[in-house]
Design a protein around this motif. Structure first.
Motif, PDB file in Angstrom:
ATOM      1  N   GLY A   1       0.851  -0.637  -0.109  1.00 40.73           N
ATOM      2  CA  GLY A   1       0.055   0.059  -0.137  1.00 40.73           C
ATOM      3  C   GLY A   1       0.928   1.284   0.167  1.00 40.73           C
ATOM      4  N   VAL A   2       0.386   2.164  -0.930  1.00 38.36           N
ATOM      5  CA  VAL A   2       1.291   3.378  -0.881  1.00 38.36           C
ATOM      6  C   VAL A   2       0.046   4.363   0.155  1.00 38.36           C
ATOM      7  N   TYR A   3      -0.520   4.703   0.701  1.00 38.65           N
ATOM      8  CA  TYR A   3      -1.705   5.087   1.747  1.00 38.65           C
ATOM      9  C   TYR A   3      -0.959   5.159   2.488  1.00 38.65           C
ATOM     10  N   ASP A   4      -0.590   4.219   3.634  1.00 41.69           N
ATOM     11  CA  ASP A   4       0.315   4.534   4.037  1.00 41.69           C
ATOM     12  C   ASP A   4       1.410   4.922   4.424  1.00 41.69           C
ATOM     13  N   GLU A   5       2.410   4.788   3.499  1.00 47.24           N
ATOM     14  CA  GLU A   5       3.801   5.570   3.033  1.00 47.24           C
ATOM     15  C   GLU A   5       3.193   7.046   2.785  1.00 47.24           C
ATOM     16  N   LEU A   6       2.469   7.278   2.421  1.00 46.20           N
ATOM     17  CA  LEU A   6       1.751   8.790   2.468  1.00 46.20           C
ATOM     18  C   LEU A   6       2.120   9.824   3.701  1.00 46.20           C
ATOM     19  N   PHE A   7       0.932   8.783   4.378  1.00 44.01           N
ATOM     20  CA  PHE A   7       0.233   9.349   5.391  1.00 44.01           C
ATOM     21  C   PHE A   7       2.140   9.579   6.580  1.00 44.01           C
ATOM     22  N   ALA A   8       2.701   8.684   6.120  1.00 45.06           N
ATOM     23  CA  ALA A   8       3.960   9.219   6.771  1.00 45.06           C
ATOM     24  C   ALA A   8       5.159  10.043   6.520  1.00 45.06           C
ATOM     25  N   LEU A   9       4.949   9.830   4.891  1.00 52.27           N
ATOM     26  CA  LEU A   9       5.210  10.815   4.431  1.00 52.27           C
ATOM     27  C   LEU A   9       5.400  12.982   5.285  1.00 52.27           C
ATOM     28  N   ALA A  10       3.797  12.445   5.422  1.00 55.04           N
ATOM     29  CA  ALA A  10       3.031  13.928   5.246  1.00 55.04           C
ATOM     30  C   ALA A  10       3.591  14.551   6.964  1.00 55.04           C
ATOM     31  N   ASP A  11       3.471  13.288   7.788  1.00 53.81           N
ATOM     32  CA  ASP A  11       4.384  13.907   8.862  1.00 53.81           C
ATOM     33  C   ASP A  11       5.681  14.086   9.184  1.00 53.81           C
ATOM     34  N   ALA A  12       6.177  13.537   8.218  1.00 47.31           N
ATOM     35  CA  ALA A  12       7.807  13.802   8.205  1.00 47.31           C
ATOM     36  C   ALA A  12       8.028  14.725   7.611  1.00 47.31           C
ATOM     37  N   THR A  13       7.453  15.833   6.873  1.00 51.50           N
ATOM     38  CA  THR A  13       7.257  17.075   5.989  1.00 51.50           C
ATOM     39  C   THR A  13       6.822  18.218   6.609  1.00 51.50           C
ATOM     40  N   ALA A  14       6.003  17.568   7.393  1.00 50.09           N
ATOM     41  CA  ALA A  14       5.259  18.370   9.171  1.00 50.09           C
ATOM     42  C   ALA A  14       5.991  18.787   9.803  1.00 50.09           C
ATOM     43  N   ALA A  15       7.053  17.545  10.010  1.00 49.38           N
ATOM     44  CA  ALA A  15       8.206  17.922  11.068  1.00 49.38           C
ATOM     45  C   ALA A  15       9.771  18.631  10.428  1.00 49.38           C
ATOM     46  N   ILE A  16      10.093  18.149   9.359  1.00 50.92           N
ATOM     47  CA  ILE A  16      10.310  19.639   8.241  1.00 50.92           C
ATOM     48  C   ILE A  16       9.861  21.082   8.542  1.00 50.92           C
ATOM     49  N   VAL A  17       9.041  21.487   8.740  1.00 56.04           N
ATOM     50  CA  VAL A  17       8.509  22.600   7.923  1.00 56.04           C
ATOM     51  C   VAL A  17       7.583  23.461   9.706  1.00 56.04           C
ATOM     52  N   ASP A  18       7.766  22.060  10.556  1.00 54.42           N
ATOM     53  CA  ASP A  18       6.944  22.583  11.744  1.00 54.42           C
ATOM     54  C   ASP A  18       5.467  22.873  11.608  1.00 54.42           C
ATOM     55  N   ALA A  19       4.838  22.196  10.400  1.00 52.90           N
ATOM     56  CA  ALA A  19       3.186  22.761  10.738  1.00 52.90           C
ATOM     57  C   ALA A  19       2.854  22.000   9.313  1.00 52.90           C
ATOM     58  N   PRO A  20       0.912  21.764   9.693  1.00 52.14           N
ATOM     59  CA  PRO A  20       0.350  20.916   9.294  1.00 52.14           C
ATOM     60  C   PRO A  20       0.514  21.042   8.129  1.00 52.14           C
ATOM     61  N   VAL A  21       0.196  19.428   7.240  1.00 46.07           N
ATOM     62  CA  VAL A  21       0.488  19.715   6.042  1.00 46.07           C
ATOM     63  C   VAL A  21      -0.710  18.676   5.275  1.00 46.07           C
ATOM     64  N   THR A  22      -1.110  18.657   4.186  1.00 46.81           N
ATOM     65  CA  THR A  22      -2.011  18.534   3.171  1.00 46.81           C
ATOM     66  C   THR A  22      -1.147  18.135   1.689  1.00 46.81           C
ATOM     67  N   ILE A  23      -1.429  16.500   0.553  1.00 44.19           N
ATOM     68  CA  ILE A  23      -0.496  15.709   0.064  1.00 44.19           C
ATOM     69  C   ILE A  23      -2.020  16.095  -0.991  1.00 44.19           C
ATOM     70  N   GLU A  24      -2.008  16.894  -1.862  1.00 41.55           N
ATOM     71  CA  GLU A  24      -3.159  16.830  -2.788  1.00 41.55           C
ATOM     72  C   GLU A  24      -2.001  16.106  -4.266  1.00 41.55           C
ATOM     73  N   ASP A  25      -3.727  16.031  -5.150  1.00 38.96           N
ATOM     74  CA  ASP A  25      -2.617  15.386  -6.319  1.00 38.96           C
ATOM     75  C   ASP A  25      -3.546  16.845  -7.465  1.00 38.96           C
ATOM     76  N   ALA A  26      -2.868  16.450  -8.934  1.00 36.85           N
ATOM     77  CA  ALA A  26      -3.022  17.353  -9.207  1.00 36.85           C
ATOM     78  C   ALA A  26      -4.974  18.384  -9.580  1.00 36.85           C
ATOM     79  N   GLN A  27      -6.064  17.451  -9.682  1.00 39.05           N
ATOM     80  CA  GLN A  27      -6.648  18.101  -9.135  1.00 39.05           C
ATOM     81  C   GLN A  27      -7.160  18.640  -7.862  1.00 39.05           C
ATOM     82  N   SER A  28      -6.524  18.762  -6.717  1.00 45.88           N
ATOM     83  CA  SER A  28      -6.970  19.622  -5.373  1.00 45.88           C
ATOM     84  C   SER A  28      -7.122  18.812  -4.765  1.00 45.88           C
ATOM     85  N   ARG A  29      -7.860  17.267  -5.014  1.00 41.59           N
ATOM     86  CA  ARG A  29      -7.905  16.074  -4.285  1.00 41.59           C
ATOM     87  C   ARG A  29      -6.520  15.524  -3.060  1.00 41.59           C
TER      88      ARG A  29
END
Length: 518
Positions: free
Chosen positions: A131-159
């Motif tokens: 599954g790729v989704y679990d990894e995406l959630f983990a990467l979202a948390d990692a990105t949030a730690a870098i920028v110290d802010a809540p993060v969303t990952i969206e596709d090219a259609q803003s989903r």
């Protein structure tokens, strides 16, 4: 599949508890109750009563939720335990859940969306890939730690594909984005006015969007690209400009995310292909594939043939068109597949929710007012999975009659035009030359051609209107006396016994054989 009880167990008793236990409906999504809207969510939604302030308002939302077949309603105390509210939920078989008074609606949205997304995430059973989704959630948390802010990952259609924790440290626009699984229209319009999407499509530079006048907090937007193609973006709710060293780290994360989004695209394509193949197999012939494997709602069903501009030569375009139309109007997972050169959808025969026949009928009528090329033809009801091929064949046959059937319109239903189908089958089974073997009609056809008369049309109108001269004349746009005169004159040309039921039946079959498209 996850139920309301499963959601409560997953989130934990520290936040949620069931006050009224009802049906074990599957939870497919989370939505916020809107008091000024006539409905509350869709089938399978867990409705959040964040803006409900009185018992009367709660009862209204319960009624709307039950009507929409929502999975349940979440309220805070003291509303959740109010006798009138509990009684209304019990009467309508709607699960009522209490959010503890200290709980944050924003925090609950984040938790519930995470539970649903992880429950629905595709795994190795379908695609052979982890599954790729679990990894995406983990990467979202990692990105949030870098920028110290809540993060969303969206596709090219803003989903929204994934999001980090700490979403309670954000603004209403972010909450709406996560609840709806894509940025709302007004939020997209706000960022479009700032030129964000134009910059996203043209370059790879990070984009900082200052705070908006409506209270929208600043955003840092990081494009995710591969081979020059925009695959998606990272959206961080920041307090101000981000230091350069963190920006460099974010660009590295974006490169890694590009690989995950490519894998996700492949995974989704494979899963869609597997689902479509199963649906095709079930539509072609009775199959051992079960209802859950096909993703079908509760039966009975109808198979509907879908038509659009472009014909069969543009099947890929038409499939994308119909998927886009149905998703845009609320059908989250359209059951649409091509069999041969025709597109088919499998719809629930009951209810009016997205994915049902009544919903599709209303949708086609609405759209056909602007695009008359769109049409639909429904086979008769399939009570069992083994009936799907029969319903499909009827729908395909009906689609070929579209425009020539007596009951014209953008939507045809087998039960309404079965007589046309029967005549069509007779005419299609016998060559025209063998049907026009005798009787008065061939001679009338020859007379019309030679003398320019309208005797064939006159007989057809007379038969269609069961011998009523006024109705037949109206169909031909002539005076009734003109019709009577024609009937007398054609009787001088040929012998025709219109009193005989068999003669009338034979003439109607012959006339059907003469019609274009028969």
């Amino acid at each position: 599949m996850i139920t309301v009880a499963g959601m409560v167990d997953a989130v934990g008793a520290a936040l949620l508890k069931i006050v009224v236990s009802a049906n074990e409906a599957e939870v497919r999504d989370v939505t916020l109750a809107e008091l000024d809207e006539a409905s509350a969510g869709q089938s399978g939604d867990l409705v959040l009563g964040a803006g409900i302030a009185t018992p009367d308002q709660a009862v209204v939302v319960i009624e709307r939720s039950a009507k929409a077949a929502a999975a349940g309603l979440v309220l805070k105390p003291p509303l959740a335990s109010h006798p009138d509210v509990m009684s209304s939920a019990a009467d309508r078989n709607l699960t009522l859940v209490e959010l503890q008074s200290h709980g944050s609606w924003a925090q609950l949205v984040w938790l519930l969306r995470g539970v649903i997304d992880r429950a629905a995430a595709p795994g190795s059973a379908e695609t052979g890939e982890p599954g790729v989704y679990d990894e995406l959630f983990a990467l979202a948390d990692a990105t949030a730690a870098i920028v110290d802010a809540p993060v969303t990952i969206e596709d090219a259609q803003s989903r929204v594909l994934a999001y980090s924790s700490r979403q309670d440290r954000t603004d209403p626009a972010r909450v709406s984005t996560i609840v709806g699984r894509r940025a709302p229209g007004d939020v997209i319009a706000h960022f479009r006015s700032r030129g964000v999407f134009r910059k996203l499509t043209k370059g790879s530079e990070l984009i900082f969007v200052p705070q908006g006048p409506d209270g929208t907090l600043p955003r840092l937007v990081i494009p995710i690209r591969a081979g020059g193609e925009l695959l998606g973006s990272i959206w961080a709710v920041v307090e101000g400009p981000v230091p350069d060293d963190r920006l460099r780290d974010l660009q590295g994360v974006a490169s890694g995310l590009a690989l995950h989004l490519l894998r996700l695209r492949v995974q989704a394509d494979v899963a869609r292909r597997v689902s479509a193949e199963r649906l095709r197999a079930a539509l072609r012939a009775p199959s051992r594939i079960g209802q859950e494997e096909l993703g079908l709602p509760k039966g009975p069903w109808r198979v509907v043939a879908l038509g659009a501009h472009g014909g069969t030569g543009e099947m890929v375009h038409n499939l994308a068109l119909w998927e886009s139309i149905t998703r845009r109007h609320g059908w989250r997972q359209p059951l649409i597949a091509d069999v041969g050169d025709v597109l088919f959808a499998v719809l629930a025969d009951g209810g009016e929710v997205p994915g049902s026949w009544l919903w599709m009928e209303g949708l086609i009528h609405d759209i056909a007012a602007h695009d008359p090329g769109l049409c639909a033809a429904s086979g008769s009801v399939a009570m069992d999975l083994t009936d799907l091929p029969r319903s499909r064949a009827e729908a395909a046959e009906l689609l070929t009659l579209h425009g020539s059937a007596r009951q014209r319109g953008s939507v045809l239903r087998f039960e309404d035009v079965w007589a046309e189908v029967v005549v069509h089958r007779v005419v299609a089974a016998v060559p025209q030359v063998d049907l026009l073997v005798g009787g008065p009609l061939p001679d009338l056809v020859a007379h019309d051609r030679k003398h320019g008369t309208d005797y064939v049309a006159t007989v057809a109108a007379w038969l269609e209107q069961q011998g009523d001269p006024k109705k037949a004349a109206r169909e031909l746009h002539v005076h009734p006396n003109t019709l009577r005169h024609r009937m007398r004159r054609l009787a001088e040309v040929v012998h025709i016994d219109l009193e005989s039921p068999r003669t009338r039946l034979a003439l109607q079959i012959q006339l059907a054989a003469l019609r274009p498209g028969s």
